[in-house]
Design a protein around this motif. Structure first.
Motif, PDB file in Angstrom:
ATOM      1  N   LEU A 178     -22.509 -56.932  31.224  1.00 32.72           N
ATOM      2  CA  LEU A 178     -23.644 -57.841  31.087  1.00 32.72           C
ATOM      3  C   LEU A 178     -24.837 -57.183  30.395  1.00 32.72           C
ATOM      4  N   LEU A 179     -24.996 -55.865  30.571  1.00 32.26           N
ATOM      5  CA  LEU A 179     -26.197 -55.179  30.084  1.00 32.26           C
ATOM      6  C   LEU A 179     -25.998 -54.391  28.791  1.00 32.26           C
ATOM      7  N   ARG A 180     -24.775 -54.045  28.485  1.00 32.50           N
ATOM      8  CA  ARG A 180     -24.523 -53.185  27.325  1.00 32.50           C
ATOM      9  C   ARG A 180     -24.807 -53.960  26.026  1.00 32.50           C
ATOM     10  N   PRO A 181     -25.392 -53.323  25.053  1.00 27.68           N
ATOM     11  CA  PRO A 181     -25.600 -54.004  23.757  1.00 27.68           C
ATOM     12  C   PRO A 181     -24.273 -54.530  23.203  1.00 27.68           C
ATOM     13  N   THR A 182     -24.275 -55.778  22.770  1.00 31.18           N
ATOM     14  CA  THR A 182     -23.010 -56.400  22.357  1.00 31.18           C
ATOM     15  C   THR A 182     -22.406 -55.754  21.114  1.00 31.18           C
ATOM     16  N   GLU A 183     -23.239 -55.111  20.296  1.00 32.03           N
ATOM     17  CA  GLU A 183     -22.654 -54.445  19.117  1.00 32.03           C
ATOM     18  C   GLU A 183     -21.722 -53.305  19.541  1.00 32.03           C
ATOM     19  N   THR A 188     -14.257 -53.393  20.627  1.00 36.13           N
ATOM     20  CA  THR A 188     -13.310 -53.208  21.732  1.00 36.13           C
ATOM     21  C   THR A 188     -12.329 -54.384  21.724  1.00 36.13           C
ATOM     22  N   ASP A 189     -11.415 -54.403  22.701  1.00 38.79           N
ATOM     23  CA  ASP A 189     -10.466 -55.525  22.762  1.00 38.79           C
ATOM     24  C   ASP A 189     -10.963 -56.647  23.681  1.00 38.79           C
ATOM     25  N   ILE A 190     -12.281 -56.735  23.872  1.00 38.04           N
ATOM     26  CA  ILE A 190     -12.852 -57.832  24.652  1.00 38.04           C
ATOM     27  C   ILE A 190     -12.443 -59.167  24.030  1.00 38.04           C
ATOM     28  N   ALA A 191     -12.219 -60.182  24.873  1.00 39.27           N
ATOM     29  CA  ALA A 191     -11.864 -61.508  24.355  1.00 39.27           C
ATOM     30  C   ALA A 191     -12.989 -62.013  23.454  1.00 39.27           C
ATOM     31  N   SER A 192     -12.629 -62.567  22.318  1.00 35.58           N
ATOM     32  CA  SER A 192     -13.655 -62.961  21.338  1.00 35.58           C
ATOM     33  C   SER A 192     -14.598 -64.021  21.891  1.00 35.58           C
ATOM     34  N   TYR A 193     -14.072 -64.970  22.708  1.00 29.23           N
ATOM     35  CA  TYR A 193     -14.951 -66.004  23.269  1.00 29.23           C
ATOM     36  C   TYR A 193     -15.956 -65.368  24.246  1.00 29.23           C
ATOM     37  N   ALA A 194     -15.543 -64.308  24.946  1.00 29.03           N
ATOM     38  CA  ALA A 194     -16.450 -63.632  25.874  1.00 29.03           C
ATOM     39  C   ALA A 194     -17.542 -62.882  25.105  1.00 29.03           C
ATOM     40  N   TRP A 195     -17.145 -62.233  24.016  1.00 26.62           N
ATOM     41  CA  TRP A 195     -18.129 -61.510  23.218  1.00 26.62           C
ATOM     42  C   TRP A 195     -19.178 -62.476  22.663  1.00 26.62           C
ATOM     43  N   THR A 196     -18.739 -63.632  22.193  1.00 23.72           N
ATOM     44  CA  THR A 196     -19.665 -64.633  21.654  1.00 23.72           C
ATOM     45  C   THR A 196     -20.642 -65.097  22.734  1.00 23.72           C
ATOM     46  N   ALA A 197     -20.119 -65.323  23.948  1.00 22.76           N
ATOM     47  CA  ALA A 197     -20.976 -65.761  25.057  1.00 22.76           C
ATOM     48  C   ALA A 197     -21.980 -64.670  25.429  1.00 22.76           C
ATOM     49  N   LEU A 198     -21.547 -63.417  25.440  1.00 24.50           N
ATOM     50  CA  LEU A 198     -22.434 -62.301  25.779  1.00 24.50           C
ATOM     51  C   LEU A 198     -23.482 -62.085  24.691  1.00 24.50           C
ATOM     52  N   GLU A 199     -23.087 -62.323  23.453  1.00 23.58           N
ATOM     53  CA  GLU A 199     -24.014 -62.190  22.321  1.00 23.58           C
ATOM     54  C   GLU A 199     -25.179 -63.176  22.472  1.00 23.58           C
ATOM     55  N   GLY A 200     -24.894 -64.356  23.026  1.00 25.41           N
ATOM     56  CA  GLY A 200     -25.940 -65.364  23.220  1.00 25.41           C
ATOM     57  C   GLY A 200     -26.505 -65.391  24.626  1.00 25.41           C
ATOM     58  N   SER A 201     -26.200 -64.360  25.419  1.00 26.44           N
ATOM     59  CA  SER A 201     -26.626 -64.327  26.821  1.00 26.44           C
ATOM     60  C   SER A 201     -28.136 -64.183  26.971  1.00 26.44           C
ATOM     61  N   SER A 202     -28.687 -64.870  27.985  1.00 28.78           N
ATOM     62  CA  SER A 202     -30.113 -64.747  28.320  1.00 28.78           C
ATOM     63  C   SER A 202     -30.344 -63.754  29.445  1.00 28.78           C
ATOM     64  N   ILE A 203     -29.272 -63.215  29.992  1.00 29.44           N
ATOM     65  CA  ILE A 203     -29.419 -62.329  31.152  1.00 29.44           C
ATOM     66  C   ILE A 203     -30.035 -61.001  30.732  1.00 29.44           C
ATOM     67  N   ARG A 204     -31.138 -60.663  31.384  1.00 31.55           N
ATOM     68  CA  ARG A 204     -31.857 -59.422  31.098  1.00 31.55           C
ATOM     69  C   ARG A 204     -32.004 -58.548  32.342  1.00 31.55           C
ATOM     70  N   LYS A 205     -31.806 -59.138  33.523  1.00 37.09           N
ATOM     71  CA  LYS A 205     -31.935 -58.378  34.772  1.00 37.09           C
ATOM     72  C   LYS A 205     -30.654 -58.508  35.583  1.00 37.09           C
ATOM     73  N   VAL A 206     -30.156 -57.390  36.053  1.00 38.03           N
ATOM     74  CA  VAL A 206     -28.978 -57.380  36.921  1.00 38.03           C
ATOM     75  C   VAL A 206     -29.322 -56.595  38.184  1.00 38.03           C
ATOM     76  N   TYR A 207     -29.049 -57.210  39.323  1.00 35.45           N
ATOM     77  CA  TYR A 207     -29.257 -56.560  40.623  1.00 35.45           C
ATOM     78  C   TYR A 207     -27.907 -56.213  41.232  1.00 35.45           C
ATOM     79  N   LEU A 208     -27.700 -54.939  41.541  1.00 40.85           N
ATOM     80  CA  LEU A 208     -26.495 -54.479  42.238  1.00 40.85           C
ATOM     81  C   LEU A 208     -26.866 -54.276  43.704  1.00 40.85           C
ATOM     82  N   VAL A 209     -26.330 -55.102  44.569  1.00 35.23           N
ATOM     83  CA  VAL A 209     -26.778 -55.135  45.959  1.00 35.23           C
ATOM     84  C   VAL A 209     -25.681 -54.644  46.897  1.00 35.23           C
ATOM     85  N   GLY A 210     -26.051 -53.708  47.779  1.00 39.48           N
ATOM     86  CA  GLY A 210     -25.103 -53.167  48.744  1.00 39.48           C
ATOM     87  C   GLY A 210     -25.589 -53.316  50.174  1.00 39.48           C
TER      88      GLY A 210
END
Length: 483
Positions: A178-183, A188-210
């Motif tokens: 979610l956070l890595r630059p899409t370029e 990689t062998d990521i699914a192309s539809y997933a890469w396209t969705a991540l390229e247009g993602s608005s997510i900027r904050k990720v919380y890892l909760v334990g």
């Protein structure tokens, strides 16, 4: 189309008139290591690996993150196993619908179940069915092009915040994607539809909760170091969460991994700036919180808008045995997407004893027991388990190697002691019988040679995009190319 009868004519070499017939269900690491160990231990054994997918390799193909190609190199070793003259792979064969467990046991002297964990543990809290709440497994399958994950379509545009429940390696994987630059993911062998969705993602904050503290974080230092190294990433960890108790100190003394993880988190907290810079993506580690419920959006009916957390404290006796208990204090965390990384769960099949509490098949050293009582005298002769189905969803790929050694050791002991039908001289139909049964049911198995066609086509498509491969992501496309 390749028919079973075509295989019948060429499936046997001049082996013993009554070879040990072994069927391994599942073609992930546990299945392939079991096949490899069996072929080495029993010079006349014939091993057939079946899988419900048209593609082999299980989680190596659909679970390992696309930016971890070095982890997938084990596929070369597995390919050599299945190319052995006494080994075969048949994809597109589903245990339960294509062939039942009782039928496999009639066809083979030995059946080893190694089909892993393809479902998820549930939290069992209010709001878990809200739109935007997914399991990490579903998300991993989605970006890895698993044919059952293609339709997930997570909404990455309507929110800038995602909450991930859990702090193990899978949780870190999905956070990194979610956070890595899409370029950096483009080649990689990521699914192309997933890469396209991540390229247009608005997510900027990720919380890892334990639920517990940084000393108990379930990730490895390697995975943690990688996500902390993402360029232009703001990392936030509350200083209060890093305070260690005497029990924590003892726990760290006993575990080099936990010590390294804690050190990395402490270093990241100390070197972080007080506020993120404009446009910077953010990773927040949150400890001592357990989800109490998921909150529904007022603006978007049926959608998640946050998580209601209860603060926790550690209780329990001694290092390694501390567990989280609620304190009665609560707080909310706003978000538009939640990924639950709280554990995979195996699924039982008809005729198979299953411990629903532990999520495993009851077994002793891989021998399946007739019930969950643990009575070692109540064994299902000829039926074995390996991998997550045997021990639960823990460990790395190599863990399955030792797991397979133990299970194959049990098979060898049972052969020597005359427990299995093969040692009493009774022939079994094995591969010929299986292929005949599948042919009668119009089930079209995908042999390894057909998988090689899929692999070649994926590599060809990938070369057009400067990728190692472009995965085919639907059953229709996979079977079309396999024909």
């Amino acid at each position: 189309m390749y028919k079973a009868r075509a295989w019948l004519s060429r499936s046997f070499t001049a082996l013993s008139s009554n070879p040990l017939r072994v069927c391994v269900v599942g073609s992930g690491p546990a299945g392939f290591y079991t096949a490899e160990k069996t072929l080495k231990a029993h010079q006349e054994a014939q091993v057939d690996i079946i899988d419900r997918l048209p593609t082999p390799f299980g989680l190596v193909r659909s679970g390992v993150a696309p930016d971890h190609p070095e982890t997938k190199i084990v596929i070369n070793q597995f390919s050599r196993v299945v190319q052995h003259e006494r080994c075969s792979f048949f994809g597109n064969v589903t245990l339960g619908s294509s062939v039942s467990l009782s039928e496999l046991r009639q066809l083979y002297h030995v059946v080893v179940l190694a089909y892993g964990a393809e479902s998820d543990r549930a939290l069992g809290i209010p709001g878990e069915d809200l739109i935007g709440v997914h399991s990490a497994r579903e998300f991993v399958w989605w970006y890895n092009g698993h044919p059952d994950g293609k339709n997930l379509s997570p909404d990455l545009k309507s929110t800038d915040t995602a909450v991930i429940l859990g702090q193990g390696n899978v949780a870190l994987d999905v956070a990194r994607i979610l956070l890595r630059p899409t370029e950096e993911l483009a080649t990689t062998d990521i699914a192309s539809y997933a890469w396209t969705a991540l390229e247009g993602s608005s997510i900027r904050k990720v919380y890892l909760v334990g639920r517990r503290g940084p000393v108990q974080a379930a990730c490895t230092a390697k995975e943690l170091r990688e996500i902390l190294g993402i360029k232009n990433l703001y990392v936030h960890i509350r200083e209060d969460d890093l305070i260690k108790s005497p029990t924590d100190e003892e726990e760290m003394k006993n575990s080099r991994i936990q010590r390294r993880v804690y050190e990395l988190l402490s270093k990241a907290a100390a070197s972080a700036s007080s506020q993120p810079m404009l446009g910077q993506r953010e990773l927040h580690f949150v400890f001592f919180r357990k989800p109490d419920s998921f909150l529904e959006s007022n603006e978007r009916s049926g959608h998640v808008s946050g998580v209601h957390f209860e603060k926790t404290a550690l209780k329990g006796g001694g290092p390694g045995k501390q567990y989280a208990v609620g304190t009665g204090e609560f707080e909310d965390l706003d978000c538009g997407m939640v990924l639950k990384s709280i554990g995979y769960k195996s699924v039982p099949v008809n005729g198979l004893p299953f411990d629903n509490h532990k999520g495993i098949v009851p077994n002793i050293r891989g021998r399946v027991l007739k019930n969950i009582s643990g009575d070692s005298s109540q064994v299902e002769n000829g039926l074995y388990v390996c991998g997550w189905l045997k021990r639960g969803p823990t460990g790395i790929i190599a863990t399955n190697l030792y797991c397979a050694e133990e299970t194959v050791g049990s098979i060898s002991e049972d052969l020597e002691q005359g427990v299995l039908a093969s040692s009493s001289g009774l022939p079994k139909p094995g591969r010929e019988g299986l292929l005949q049964l599948l042919d009668n049911r119009n089930v079209r198995p995908v042999p390894f040679s057909a998988w090689e066609k899929i692999d070649s086509e994926e590599k060809r498509l990938g070369s057009l995009r400067n990728k190692p491969k472009e995965k085919l992501t639907t059953y229709e496309d996979l079977l079309k190319v396999a024909t």
